[in-house]
Scaffold this motif. Structure first.
Motif, PDB file in Angstrom:
ATOM      1  N   THR A   1     -13.269 -15.504  -7.731  1.00  0.00           N
ATOM      2  CA  THR A   1     -14.905 -15.408  -8.095  1.00  0.00           C
ATOM      3  C   THR A   1     -15.298 -15.615  -8.774  1.00  0.00           C
ATOM      4  O   THR A   1     -16.436 -16.615  -9.116  1.00  0.00           O
ATOM      5  N   ARG A   2     -15.626 -14.571 -10.286  1.00  0.00           N
ATOM      6  CA  ARG A   2     -16.219 -14.365 -11.819  1.00  0.00           C
ATOM      7  C   ARG A   2     -15.924 -15.553 -12.050  1.00  0.00           C
ATOM      8  O   ARG A   2     -15.869 -15.932 -12.734  1.00  0.00           O
TER       9      ARG A   2
ATOM     10  N   ARG B   1      -9.919 -10.364  -5.953  1.00  0.00           N
ATOM     11  CA  ARG B   1     -10.974 -11.374  -5.906  1.00  0.00           C
ATOM     12  C   ARG B   1     -11.919 -11.689  -6.739  1.00  0.00           C
ATOM     13  O   ARG B   1     -12.685 -12.542  -6.753  1.00  0.00           O
ATOM     14  N   GLU B   2     -12.440 -10.606  -7.136  1.00  0.00           N
ATOM     15  CA  GLU B   2     -13.390 -10.147  -8.364  1.00  0.00           C
ATOM     16  C   GLU B   2     -12.730 -11.519  -8.907  1.00  0.00           C
ATOM     17  O   GLU B   2     -14.174 -12.200  -9.761  1.00  0.00           O
TER      18      GLU B   2
ATOM     19  N   PRO C   1     -15.701 -19.392  -3.368  1.00  0.00           N
ATOM     20  CA  PRO C   1     -16.482 -18.971  -2.654  1.00  0.00           C
ATOM     21  C   PRO C   1     -15.582 -17.448  -2.195  1.00  0.00           C
ATOM     22  O   PRO C   1     -15.033 -17.891  -1.897  1.00  0.00           O
ATOM     23  N   PRO C   2     -16.418 -16.396  -2.222  1.00  0.00           N
ATOM     24  CA  PRO C   2     -15.823 -14.574  -1.541  1.00  0.00           C
ATOM     25  C   PRO C   2     -15.740 -15.951  -0.336  1.00  0.00           C
ATOM     26  O   PRO C   2     -14.082 -14.236   0.159  1.00  0.00           O
TER      27      PRO C   2
END
Length: 753
Positions: free
Chosen positions: A155-156, A151-152, A161-162
């Motif tokens: 998003t990065r 997930r990180e 979108p989280p």
């Protein structure tokens, strides 16, 4: 819990194909069936070797990996299956196209809420890998990863979108905690201390590191054996056979631990694998890739309560955190030997670590995992906009507006394509669009004379420059730098140009343009007599019919009108079947132009048989262009080329709607039957939202038109063909309304609009 979800499509590899994704997809399917028995799960399996695998009944379709048409066909099958959501297992290498881009065609054609499980999330993707993943993110209702790091990264690195991303762990079997010694005899390991690594054998798994550690382990625990369980990866076997496995065996012999390292060369079935895991004392994952976000084998080991010693790749770092396993550095054989010896030397330590792992595994058992996934599927289905029952759309006609035509045009002519509404210069120009634009300039009423003169001259100049006297053909495609792409264009483009010249000779507002078109027609239209394509012949007939109106008795036009209709009647007789009343055994683009040409030719020649045939074939094609709800449904481009097959609804393009408006107007002009006015209006209202998706294609503020109806919505690009189709349809329906109004003024019949 399923809240009305009754059918799901599941795409990925599937057993008996031998790979981790196949095992995962199969386990997912099995868990869904057990936990949600009332939900139908349709499996579509990716196929790298067609005919090799004997798939179970759960697999309702297969997709040859490199066959793009199969992806589109499968997407169509899924769309028609009644499935309410599509769950895709994504891994680089299992889908065709550059970086697996073919899967996007399937997803788009299915048009369902999309859930994607990402088995790999690259922190440093190639340009194409990034493009594919970003495309998936744009299409997905929910993205599932199996680690927080996934997930990180999304998003990065990718700007996801989280809220789009959910972390759901890799599922594990629900097995009781067991003493390894109760399973060892089955495998001939009685009295042994077993360290196990499982998975398809390939470089990058770090097996060499454990083999290097084994002399130190064996020195303290002579009964220790390191078991490497799994077949060599099929791709590796295809390129170099068992060279890698043989090298590992040689390494063990050279280190004097050949008797303490065992290789089991087999792709192990699910239940047998769990037994192997339960027979092990320690599970080792010495993987070398620190970015690895998912490891199914590690999840399984934790699920059955194994003491794990692992390198600190992403998944291991997360799942073994807080004392649920032991982490050592990459390629650190001494650390592996130390930690393995410490565990084997303390029954208390190895039991406590195993129990902690098993407790964590309880949170990952398959029933819980698929419950979490089903929650996301239900939410995705519920979030899909629900179409309201179609409401009657008030009959209306848009005034012709050339703003979008001008936007797409420059001093050379009209550009072909656009990205959204912005012209895309990379694709240059074509004579097809400039011929249409030239006709439009004669049809738009109340246009400023200077504007009309300027654009008529530009489009006429393009047509004039396209003529190649050496080939006696018009060229079609021109690059943005005004260089031609070929010496002669297609038959259809040549026929369409002859059509445009005839219309301009009849309808141009300025005498100078009528004179130019007449001279150009006379110099070029004889090429029509060599045309073999039925559509090209129809375009030429339409031009000839217009020319006869401009110049009664025009000899070449009459020759065209006398030759081609009989050929079309012969085509109809050859292709006809009781259920098939068409000129060809397939449907294609611009279908309604064929009956329109017969109607115009019949009226010009006074031949009632041509008018009757035009009416009957137009009636037939209209039945194919009518949805069950009664609105106009353009024959989708996916239908093209399918012999004696019912048309498919997508992709629907504006070209079909304007052709139908014109053909119905021709039928009215030839017969005076007002039903053709209604049919023309029904086709025209398609532009305004009376269609399968209840979405208007016309952008009324600027005269633009989207490129088509796709299964999932509008193709939001606005190319020349689509813009011209709308504007020509608006002119045609307005002209028809005026003719009907003139009749209504004398006999009281209704007026359109």
């Amino acid at each position: 819990m399923t809240d009305g979800v009754t059918r799901i499509a599941l795409l990925g590899n599937f057993l008996p194909r031998k790979c981790g994704i196949a095992t995962f997809t199969t386990d997912t399917y099995t868990a869904l069936r057990h936990r949600f028995p009332d939900v139908a799960i349709d499996v579509y399996a990716m196929d790298d070797h067609v005919g090799r695998y004997d798939y179970p009944d759960a697999v309702v379709g297969t997709v040859p990996q490199n066959d793009l048409s199969a992806y589109i066909e499968t997407g169509r099958t899924i769309a028609d299956s009644g499935a309410q959501a599509l769950w895709v297992q994504h891994e680089y290498g299992i889908y065709g196209g550059e970086a697996g881009a073919h899967v996007l065609a399937l997803i788009d054609r299915a048009g369902l809420p999309l859930i994607v499980t990402l088995h790999t999330v690259l922190e440093k993707p190639s340009a194409q890998e990034r493009s594919v993943l970003e495309s998936l993110l744009r299409r997905a209702a929910k993205v599932i990863v199996m680690a927080e790091r996934g997930r990180e990264i999304l998003t990065r690195i990718y700007g996801a979108p989280p809220r789009l991303v959910s972390v759901i762990p890799h599922g594990v079997p629900d097995r009781d905690f067991a003493d390894p010694d109760t399973f060892k005899a089955r495998f001939g390991w009685k009295g042994k201390r077993v360290i196990l690594t499982f998975g398809l054998l390939a470089p990058g798994k770090g097996i060499e590191t454990i083999i290097t550690a084994m002399p130190t382990v064996v020195a303290r625990h002579p009964d220790a054996v390191y078991v490497v369980l799994g077949a060599t990866h099929p791709n590796l076997v295809a390129h170099e056979g068992e060279k890698y496995r043989d090298g590992l065996k040689a390494q063990a012999r050279e280190l004097g631990v050949g008797a303490n390292v065992a290789f089991i060369d087999a792709f192990v079935e699910h239940n047998d694998l769990i037994d192997y895991l339960q027979a092990a004392d320690i599970y080792a994952t010495p993987y070398l890739n620190p970015a690895q976000i998912t490891s199914g084998t590690l999840s399984y080991a934790v699920g059955v309560g194994k003491a794990v010693v692992s390198t600190p790749y992403v998944h291991a770092t997360e799942i073994l955190a807080d004392g649920h396993g032991v982490l050592v550095d990459f390629r650190d054989a001494e650390a592996f030997a130390r930690e393995i010896n410490d565990l084997l030397g303390s029954e208390r330590n190895i039991t406590r670590l195993s129990e902690r792992a098993y407790a964590r595994g309880r949170t990952m058992i398959w029933p819980r995992v698929v419950e979490q996934a089903m929650e996301e599927i239900v939410a995705a289905v519920e979030a899909k906009p629900r179409r309201l029952p179609s409401q009657p759309i008030a009959t209306r006609i848009l005034p012709p507006d050339i703003a979008a035509v001008e936007r797409m045009s420059d001093a050379t002519g009209m550009l072909q394509h656009a990205i959204y509404s912005v012209p895309d210069r990379r694709h240059g120009y074509c004579i097809d669009d400039n011929a249409r634009a030239l006709m439009l300039m004669t049809a738009v009423p109340d246009l400023d004379p200077e504007v009309r003169d300027r654009w008529t001259t530009i489009y006429a100049s393009f047509v004039q420059y396209a003529w190649n006297p050496d080939k006696r053909r018009f060229r079609n495609f021109m690059n943005f730098d005004r260089t031609w792409c070929e010496d002669e264009g297609s038959e259809d483009s040549n026929g369409r140009t002859i059509w445009a010249l005839g219309v301009v000779a009849r309808d141009a507002h300025e005498a100078k343009h009528r004179a130019w078109a007449t001279a150009m027609f006379d110099a070029t239209a004889s090429l029509s007599l060599d045309l073999g394509s039925p559509r090209a012949q129809s375009f030429a007939m339409l031009g000839a019919a217009a020319m006869v109106q401009a110049s009664p008795g025009h000899r070449l036009s009459l020759e065209i009108l006398k030759r081609f209709p009989d050929q079309h009647l012969a085509l109809l007789d050859a292709a006809r079947r009781p259920e098939w009343g068409w000129f060809e055994i397939v449907l294609a683009y611009d279908n309604a132009r064929l009956p329109e040409a017969l109607l115009r030719a019949g009226k010009a020649l006074g031949r009632a048989d041509l008018i009757a045939c035009g009416v009957s074939t137009l009636e037939w094609i209209m039945t194919k262009q009518t949805a069950p709800e009664g609105h106009f449904r353009a024959v989708g481009s996916e239908s093209f080329g399918r012999a004696y097959a019912e048309p498919l609804p997508f992709d629907q393009q504006p070209l079909e709607a304007v052709a139908t408006v014109d053909a119905c107007a021709a039928a009215y002009d030839a017969t005076g039957d007002l039903r053709w006015v209604d049919e023309a209006n029904r086709a025209y209202q398609w532009f305004l939202g009376a269609n399968d998706l209840d979405l208007p294609l016309a952008t009324q503020a600027d005269g633009g038109c989207f490129d088509g109806l796709m299964p999932g919505g509008l193709n939001r690009n606005q190319g020349a063909e689509s813009i011209l189709a709308l504007q020509m349809a608006s002119c045609a329906i307005s002209g028809l309304s005026q003719r009907v109004g003139n009749v209504a003024g004398t006999d009281g019949r209704r007026r359109l609009g």
